[in-house]
Design an enzyme around this catalytic site. Structure first.
Site, short mmCIF file in Angstrom:
data_model
loop_
_atom_site.label_atom_id
_atom_site.label_comp_id
_atom_site.label_asym_id
_atom_site.label_seq_id
_atom_site.Cartn_x
_atom_site.Cartn_y
_atom_site.Cartn_z
N GLY A 92 52.90 31.15 51.25
CA GLY A 92 52.16 30.35 50.28
C GLY A 92 52.88 29.57 49.09
CG ASP A 96 47.33 26.32 59.79
OD1 ASP A 96 46.68 27.09 59.11
OD2 ASP A 96 47.14 24.99 59.85
CB ILE A 102 47.55 31.85 51.82
CG1 ILE A 102 49.02 31.57 52.01
CG2 ILE A 102 46.38 30.84 52.44
CD1 ILE A 102 49.24 31.60 53.55
CE1 TYR A 160 38.73 31.04 41.90
CE2 TYR A 160 38.07 33.21 42.65
CZ TYR A 160 39.01 32.34 42.49
OH TYR A 160 39.97 32.68 43.30
CE LYS A 209 41.78 34.55 45.76
NZ LYS A 209 43.22 34.48 46.29
CB ILE A 218 48.64 30.78 36.95
CG1 ILE A 218 48.82 32.23 36.42
CG2 ILE A 218 49.96 29.81 37.13
CD1 ILE A 218 49.62 32.87 37.09
CB SER A 254 45.41 25.57 43.91
OG SER A 254 46.26 25.65 45.16
C1 1JT Z 1 42.03 28.03 45.15
C2 1JT Z 1 41.86 27.01 43.83
C3 1JT Z 1 41.96 29.55 44.76
C4 1JT Z 1 42.03 27.49 42.86
C5 1JT Z 1 42.13 28.80 42.43
C6 1JT Z 1 42.16 29.73 43.40
N1 1JT Z 1 42.32 31.00 42.84
C7 1JT Z 1 42.44 30.85 41.45
N2 1JT Z 1 42.32 29.43 41.37
C8 1JT Z 1 42.52 28.88 40.05
C9 1JT Z 1 41.03 28.98 39.46
C10 1JT Z 1 40.12 28.01 39.98
C11 1JT Z 1 38.82 28.02 39.37
C12 1JT Z 1 38.44 28.82 38.28
C13 1JT Z 1 39.27 29.68 37.61
C14 1JT Z 1 40.92 29.77 38.39
C15 1JT Z 1 41.56 25.54 44.39
C16 1JT Z 1 41.30 25.31 45.85
C17 1JT Z 1 41.92 26.13 46.67
C18 1JT Z 1 41.71 27.59 46.64
O1 1JT Z 1 37.27 28.87 37.93
C19 1JT Z 1 36.84 29.47 36.57
C20 1JT Z 1 37.60 27.11 40.06
#
Ligand code: 1JT
Length: 259
Positions: free
Chosen positions: A14, A65, A93, A156, A163, A192, A196
C-alpha cells in the site's frame, strides 16, 4: 526507540507515495530494525515505489496488484524464491470510485460496490492466504480501517460498507490463523490527508471537525498510526488479535463536542 522489530521481516502493501499511511509504517518499521519488503500496484507505480523503497532502505520491492490472483501467486513465488520468512504483514489498501464517495449511498452501483469490496476487503483475505505459508514463526497481520465502518460518516458511503466487511474479516481471519500463532488486527485511523483523501469532497471540514471534537484536539499523524502498527507487529502485541485499535485522538468516544 528500542529495536522492537529487530530480526523481523515485514511485508507492507500500500505504499503509493510519501503521504501513504503505509509509507509512515515502513519508516517506523525500519527505525525499529525490521527488514522491510514493499509491493506496488501495476507497472505505472513501479518506479515510484522502487524510489521510495530505496529511500526507506527497503530490502525488496515486489509487484502485487491485490485484485489479480496471478499477481498474488507471483508474490508467493518471489517470496519462495528468496526463501523469505515473514513475521508481519501490513495491508494498507483501499479503493472506491470517486463518485461513490460523494453521491448518496443509495445510488451505489453493483459494480462500484463490488469494486470497493474486492480491493478494500476481500484483498485482506487473499493476502492472508498468500502470506500464511511464509509466516512459519507465527506473526501479525494488520490492516487499516476507518470509523465509517461502524458509524455513518457523511460521504464515506460504499467505503464504510467495505470497511465493515474488512473489520468482520479481521475477526474471522483471527479465528482461522490464531492456532498458527498469527494475529490479525485492524487500526482504525482518524482522517489523514493522504493522496486518496485529497480528492474527497469537504475533506477539510472533516479534519476541522476532528480537531474541534477529538479529546486530544488535534488531527491524526500518520507517524502515530505507524507506531501502533509497530506495536502490533512486535512481540509487545502478542496477546492482541481480532481487534480494532482506534488511533484517532479519541474522536471515536465522543457523541457531542464540549461547548
Ligand atoms: C479511500 C479513499 C479509502 C479515502 C479514504 C479511504 N479511507 C479513508 N479515507 C479518507 C476519508 C474519505 C472520506 C471520508 C472520510 C475519510 C479515497 C478513494 C479510495 C479509497 O468521508 C467522511 C470520503
Amino acid at each position: 526507540m528500542a529495536n522492537l522489530l529487530q530480526d523481523k521481516t515485514v511485508l507492507i502493501l500500500g505504499v503509493a507515495n510519501k503521504w501513504s499511511i503505509a509509507h509512515a509504517i515502513a519508516a517506523a518499521a525500519r527505525r525499529e530494525g525490521a527488514r522491510v519488503l514493499l509491493t506496488y500496484q501495476g507497472e505505472r507505480q513501479r518506479l515510484t515505489v522502487e524510489e521510495l523503497g530505496a529511500e526507506l532502505g527497503a530490502d525488496k520491492v515486489l509487484a502485487c496488484d491485490v485484485s489479480k490472483d496471478e499477481e498474488l501467486a507471483g508474490l508467493a513465488q518471489a517470496l519462495q524464491a528468496d526463501g523469505v520468512t515473514l513475521d508481519a504483514v501490513v495491508h494498507s489498501i483501499a479503493f472506491a470510485n470517486r463518485e461513490d464517495l460523494s453521491r448518496p449511498f443509495v445510488e451505489t452501483s453493483r459494480s462500484g460496490y463490488a469494486l470497493a469490496q474486492d480491493v478494500s476487503a476481500y484483498s485482506l483475505v487473499a493476502v492472508a492466504r498468500t502470506c500464511r505459508p511464509f509466516m512459519t514463526r507465527g506473526g501479525s497481520i494488520t490492516t487499516l480501517s476507518y470509523l465509517g465502518a461502524v458509524r455513518v460518516v457523511q460521504n464515506y458511503n460504499v467505503m464504510g460498507v467495505a470497511k465493515a466487511a474488512l473489520e468482520a474479516a479481521v475477526k474471522y481471519l483471527a479465528n482461522d490463523l490464531g492456532p498458527a500463532g498469527i494475529r490479525v488486527n485492524a487500526i482504525s485511523a482518524g482522517p489523514i490527508k493522504t493522496a486518496s483523501a485529497r480528492g474527497v469532497k469537504d475533506f477539510g471540514k472533516i479534519l476541522e471537525g476532528m480537531l474541534a471534537m477529538a479529546p486530544l484536539r488535534r488531527n491524526t499523524d500518520p507517524a502515530e498510526v505507524a507506531d501502533t502498527a509497530v506495536f502490533l507487529a512486535s512481540d509487545l502485541g502478542r496477546g492482541v488479535t481480532g481487534n480494532v485499535l482506534y488511533v484517532d485522538g479519541g474522536f471515536q468516544v465522543m457523541a457531542l463536542a464540549a461547548p
